[in-house]
Write a protein that holds these residues in place. Structure first.
Motif, PDB file in Angstrom:
ATOM      1  N   CYS A  48     108.554  83.055   9.715  1.00 24.95           N
ATOM      2  CA  CYS A  48     109.210  84.213  10.326  1.00 24.95           C
ATOM      3  C   CYS A  48     109.788  83.817  11.677  1.00 24.95           C
ATOM      4  O   CYS A  48     109.107  83.204  12.502  1.00 24.95           O
ATOM      5  N   ILE A  49     111.055  84.166  11.907  1.00 23.62           N
ATOM      6  CA  ILE A  49     111.706  83.954  13.201  1.00 23.62           C
ATOM      7  C   ILE A  49     112.069  85.326  13.752  1.00 23.62           C
ATOM      8  O   ILE A  49     112.817  86.073  13.105  1.00 23.62           O
ATOM      9  N   GLY A  50     111.536  85.690  14.904  1.00 19.43           N
ATOM     10  CA  GLY A  50     111.805  87.029  15.425  1.00 19.43           C
ATOM     11  C   GLY A  50     111.601  87.117  16.921  1.00 19.43           C
ATOM     12  O   GLY A  50     111.466  86.111  17.621  1.00 19.43           O
ATOM     13  N   ASN A  51     111.575  88.343  17.410  1.00 19.61           N
ATOM     14  CA  ASN A  51     111.382  88.571  18.843  1.00 19.61           C
ATOM     15  C   ASN A  51     110.703  89.908  19.067  1.00 19.61           C
ATOM     16  O   ASN A  51     110.441  90.643  18.113  1.00 19.61           O
ATOM     17  N   LEU A  52     110.440  90.215  20.322  1.00 22.20           N
ATOM     18  CA  LEU A  52     109.867  91.511  20.679  1.00 22.20           C
ATOM     19  C   LEU A  52     110.926  92.464  21.199  1.00 22.20           C
ATOM     20  O   LEU A  52     110.625  93.617  21.502  1.00 22.20           O
ATOM     21  N   THR A  53     112.152  92.002  21.332  1.00 23.08           N
ATOM     22  CA  THR A  53     113.183  92.785  21.985  1.00 23.08           C
ATOM     23  C   THR A  53     114.342  93.084  21.043  1.00 23.08           C
ATOM     24  O   THR A  53     114.540  92.414  20.034  1.00 23.08           O
ATOM     25  N   VAL A  54     115.124  94.101  21.408  1.00 19.20           N
ATOM     26  CA  VAL A  54     116.422  94.285  20.782  1.00 19.20           C
ATOM     27  C   VAL A  54     117.416  93.438  21.576  1.00 19.20           C
ATOM     28  O   VAL A  54     117.203  93.145  22.750  1.00 19.20           O
ATOM     29  N   GLY A  55     118.496  93.059  20.933  1.00 16.39           N
ATOM     30  CA  GLY A  55     119.463  92.209  21.632  1.00 16.39           C
ATOM     31  C   GLY A  55     119.253  90.757  21.293  1.00 16.39           C
ATOM     32  O   GLY A  55     118.252  90.367  20.677  1.00 16.39           O
ATOM     33  N   LYS A 155     102.799  88.714   5.445  1.00 10.50           N
ATOM     34  CA  LYS A 155     101.953  87.843   6.251  1.00 10.50           C
ATOM     35  C   LYS A 155     102.539  86.434   6.184  1.00 10.50           C
ATOM     36  O   LYS A 155     102.279  85.683   5.228  1.00 10.50           O
ATOM     37  N   ALA A 156     103.346  86.104   7.173  1.00  7.12           N
ATOM     38  CA  ALA A 156     104.005  84.791   7.187  1.00  7.12           C
ATOM     39  C   ALA A 156     102.998  83.695   7.512  1.00  7.12           C
ATOM     40  O   ALA A 156     102.006  83.926   8.213  1.00  7.12           O
ATOM     41  N   GLY A 157     103.292  82.500   7.031  1.00  9.50           N
ATOM     42  CA  GLY A 157     102.425  81.368   7.333  1.00  9.50           C
ATOM     43  C   GLY A 157     102.616  80.872   8.749  1.00  9.50           C
ATOM     44  O   GLY A 157     101.670  80.387   9.382  1.00  9.50           O
ATOM     45  N   VAL A 158     103.837  80.986   9.264  1.00 15.96           N
ATOM     46  CA  VAL A 158     104.146  80.607  10.647  1.00 15.96           C
ATOM     47  C   VAL A 158     105.019  81.706  11.242  1.00 15.96           C
ATOM     48  O   VAL A 158     106.052  82.069  10.669  1.00 15.96           O
ATOM     49  N   ASN A 159     104.595  82.230  12.382  1.00 18.47           N
ATOM     50  CA  ASN A 159     105.373  83.219  13.116  1.00 18.47           C
ATOM     51  C   ASN A 159     105.940  82.585  14.380  1.00 18.47           C
ATOM     52  O   ASN A 159     105.179  82.114  15.243  1.00 18.47           O
ATOM     53  N   ILE A 160     107.273  82.561  14.465  1.00 19.56           N
ATOM     54  CA  ILE A 160     107.955  82.000  15.629  1.00 19.56           C
ATOM     55  C   ILE A 160     108.540  83.140  16.438  1.00 19.56           C
ATOM     56  O   ILE A 160     109.351  83.925  15.929  1.00 19.56           O
ATOM     57  N   LEU A 161     108.138  83.251  17.689  1.00 25.09           N
ATOM     58  CA  LEU A 161     108.603  84.322  18.574  1.00 25.09           C
ATOM     59  C   LEU A 161     109.559  83.753  19.616  1.00 25.09           C
ATOM     60  O   LEU A 161     109.238  82.784  20.305  1.00 25.09           O
ATOM     61  N   LEU A 162     110.729  84.364  19.745  1.00 26.32           N
ATOM     62  CA  LEU A 162     111.709  83.952  20.738  1.00 26.32           C
ATOM     63  C   LEU A 162     111.719  84.937  21.901  1.00 26.32           C
ATOM     64  O   LEU A 162     111.612  86.148  21.709  1.00 26.32           O
ATOM     65  N   THR A 163     111.868  84.412  23.108  1.00 30.49           N
ATOM     66  CA  THR A 163     112.116  85.258  24.269  1.00 30.49           C
ATOM     67  C   THR A 163     113.173  84.584  25.137  1.00 30.49           C
ATOM     68  O   THR A 163     113.099  83.384  25.406  1.00 30.49           O
ATOM     69  N   ASP A 164     114.167  85.344  25.507  1.00 32.13           N
ATOM     70  CA  ASP A 164     115.292  84.848  26.294  1.00 32.13           C
ATOM     71  C   ASP A 164     114.817  84.500  27.705  1.00 32.13           C
ATOM     72  O   ASP A 164     114.203  85.329  28.383  1.00 32.13           O
ATOM     73  N   ILE A 253     142.307  81.752  28.585  1.00 26.94           N
ATOM     74  CA  ILE A 253     141.466  81.977  27.408  1.00 26.94           C
ATOM     75  C   ILE A 253     141.131  83.457  27.279  1.00 26.94           C
ATOM     76  O   ILE A 253     140.673  84.092  28.241  1.00 26.94           O
ATOM     77  N   LEU A 254     141.362  83.989  26.077  1.00 23.44           N
ATOM     78  CA  LEU A 254     140.845  85.304  25.724  1.00 23.44           C
ATOM     79  C   LEU A 254     139.552  85.075  24.951  1.00 23.44           C
ATOM     80  O   LEU A 254     139.572  84.513  23.861  1.00 23.44           O
ATOM     81  N   LEU A 255     138.432  85.464  25.533  1.00 23.35           N
ATOM     82  CA  LEU A 255     137.130  85.260  24.899  1.00 23.35           C
ATOM     83  C   LEU A 255     136.759  86.529  24.138  1.00 23.35           C
ATOM     84  O   LEU A 255     136.452  87.562  24.727  1.00 23.35           O
ATOM     85  N   LEU A 256     136.793  86.443  22.822  1.00 24.75           N
ATOM     86  CA  LEU A 256     136.563  87.592  21.952  1.00 24.75           C
ATOM     87  C   LEU A 256     135.145  87.536  21.402  1.00 24.75           C
ATOM     88  O   LEU A 256     134.791  86.613  20.655  1.00 24.75           O
ATOM     89  N   THR A 257     134.313  88.508  21.758  1.00 25.25           N
ATOM     90  CA  THR A 257     132.916  88.489  21.326  1.00 25.25           C
ATOM     91  C   THR A 257     132.446  89.878  20.903  1.00 25.25           C
ATOM     92  O   THR A 257     132.816  90.880  21.518  1.00 25.25           O
ATOM     93  N   GLY A 258     131.626  89.889  19.876  1.00 19.51           N
ATOM     94  CA  GLY A 258     130.893  91.082  19.470  1.00 19.51           C
ATOM     95  C   GLY A 258     129.446  90.689  19.281  1.00 19.51           C
ATOM     96  O   GLY A 258     128.892  90.785  18.192  1.00 19.51           O
ATOM     97  N   ILE A 259     128.838  90.189  20.353  1.00 17.64           N
ATOM     98  CA  ILE A 259     127.458  89.704  20.330  1.00 17.64           C
ATOM     99  C   ILE A 259     126.669  90.405  21.425  1.00 17.64           C
ATOM    100  O   ILE A 259     127.237  91.058  22.300  1.00 17.64           O
ATOM    101  N   ALA A 260     125.347  90.248  21.409  1.00 19.66           N
ATOM    102  CA  ALA A 260     124.501  90.965  22.359  1.00 19.66           C
ATOM    103  C   ALA A 260     124.615  90.418  23.774  1.00 19.66           C
ATOM    104  O   ALA A 260     124.570  91.179  24.746  1.00 19.66           O
ATOM    105  N   SER A 261     124.761  89.100  23.906  1.00 25.91           N
ATOM    106  CA  SER A 261     124.725  88.488  25.240  1.00 25.91           C
ATOM    107  C   SER A 261     125.872  87.503  25.416  1.00 25.91           C
ATOM    108  O   SER A 261     125.691  86.286  25.247  1.00 25.91           O
ATOM    109  N   PRO A 262     127.062  87.986  25.766  1.00 25.68           N
ATOM    110  CA  PRO A 262     128.193  87.068  25.950  1.00 25.68           C
ATOM    111  C   PRO A 262     128.193  86.333  27.287  1.00 25.68           C
ATOM    112  O   PRO A 262     128.961  85.393  27.469  1.00 25.68           O
TER     113      PRO A 262
END
Length: 371
Positions: A48-55, A155-164, A253-262
């Motif tokens: 499992c790859i996830g986080n505690l936050t939205v974004g 119940k994943a065998g490995v839980n990977i938590l990301l935090t920015d 440059i025109l930087l075109l993004t539709g992401i959480a953290s540009p």
């Protein structure tokens, strides 16, 4: 580290609502911890790859890192919920599957890694059952769960938590006052904690400070990763790839993004030219005809001559087949790929070894069970 605290917006007037939200989440976690709500295990390795936050914390690049690590030896399947897709239930992607049926990030991975399975299902247990039924996705030997840290029915065998690194969970608050989906002590369920989006110049002393703040348990492994940008690739036309270093100070440059953290991307490109114009949309934004007109208008305002549009891989997935994109823009649109890189080589080796050891042992057990 203290400067990062000032960048985090906390809506303190909403803290009472956040407290009520937190009470509900704590009750749910309590029911899982006590076995009242049942978790399910499966006969193949599940990571499992996830986080505690939205974004955005970089889940997709980290999932792609695991794909690159494992696919030389194992048939990999990625299971996502398919955020903002228009379909329901289980969908196994194929080269003809439209982006609307599986969502932008699964679509990106499906076309980037055509030799793996990419599926979506809002009910992760049902999705895993399809992938392991022996005929829907034959040969599957490991399943990567994208953004499923809160989906505790699996119940994943490995839980990977990301935090920015720029918004550490220890400095955030629960929704809606902050961006936390659950209280910080949810990190205790992780087997590995990855501090993502770190500056490449982060010193050992600064890393030690972060480690003290996150305070991992003795059984938890903590690693530091950063984003490594690749070469610019033309999206619509056949043109040579370009190194970022080829961007000159007079290029617009025109930087075109539709992401959480540009912001990191803006900062990166601004190191090559001061003429970076961000055109930002919400995360997972579905571009419509009006958006295409906005893009064209913004591009036409750039100085003629040395100008281009740069976008992300996720946004490219939503642009590539769009019926309303202006044909005169297509020669100028480039995609900037991004990959995960570990700050410390010894940590990269340790991470890889832990993942491959887990998959090797449990994949062998799965094969013996099937036999």
């Amino acid at each position: 580290m203290s400067n990062n605290w000032k960048k985090i917006k906390i809506y303190r007037s909403l803290l009472p609502i956040a407290w009520l939200y937190g009470a509900g989440v704590r009750l749910r976690n309590f029911l899982f911890d006590k076995g009242i709500l049942r978790q399910h295990t499966f006969p193949v390795p599940v990571i499992c790859i996830g986080n505690l936050t939205v974004g955005g914390t970089g889940k997709t690049p980290h999932t792609e890192y695991l794909i690159r690590l494992l696919r030389p030896e194992y048939q990999v399947a990625v299971l996502s919920r398919g955020y903002k897709r228009k379909s329901k239930g289980f969908v196994l992607g194929n080269p003809e599957t439209p982006i609307e049926e599986i969502g932008d990030e699964p679509y990106q991975m499906l076309h980037k890694f055509p030799d793996i399975y990419v599926a979506v299902d809002e009910k992760r247990c049902e999705g895993i059952r399809f992938l392991t039924d022996g005929h829907t996705a034959p040969g599957t030997r490991v399943i990567l769960l994208d953004d499923a840290f809160q989906h505790r029915y699996v119940k994943a065998g490995v839980n990977i938590l990301l935090t920015d690194y720029n918004r550490l969970i220890t400095r955030d608050r629960l929704l809606p006052a902050g961006r936390l989906r659950e209280p910080v002590d949810g990190k205790n369920r992780a087997d590995m904690i990855l501090i993502s989006k770190c500056p490449s110049t982060l010193t050992k002393e600064e890393q030690a400070e972060v480690r003290r703040e996150i305070a991992p348990k003795q059984s938890q492994l903590l690693f530091f990763t950063t984003l490594a940008y690749g070469r610019l690739q033309a999206l619509f036309v056949s043109s040579p790839e370009r190194k970022l270093e080829s961007i000159g100070p007079d290029e617009h440059i025109l930087l075109l993004t539709g992401i959480a953290s540009p912001a990191p991307l803006i900062e990166k490109l601004s190191g090559y030219t001061s003429h970076v114009i961000p055109l930002t949309f919400p995360d997972h934004h579905a571009f419509d005809a009006n958006d295409m007109q906005r893009i064209q208008t913004a591009f036409e305002k750039l100085r003629e001559g040395k100008r281009l549009i740069i976008t992300t891989e996720k946004d490219a997935a939503r642009l590539i087949g769009h019926p309303d994109i202006a044909p005169e823009l297509t020669p100028y649109i480039y995609v900037l790929p991004v990959e995960v890189s570990f700050l410390n080589e010894e940590e990269r080796i340790m991470f890889n070894q832990n993942i491959t050891d887990y998959v090797r042992e449990n994949s062998r057990n799965s094969s013996l069970s099937e036999g």
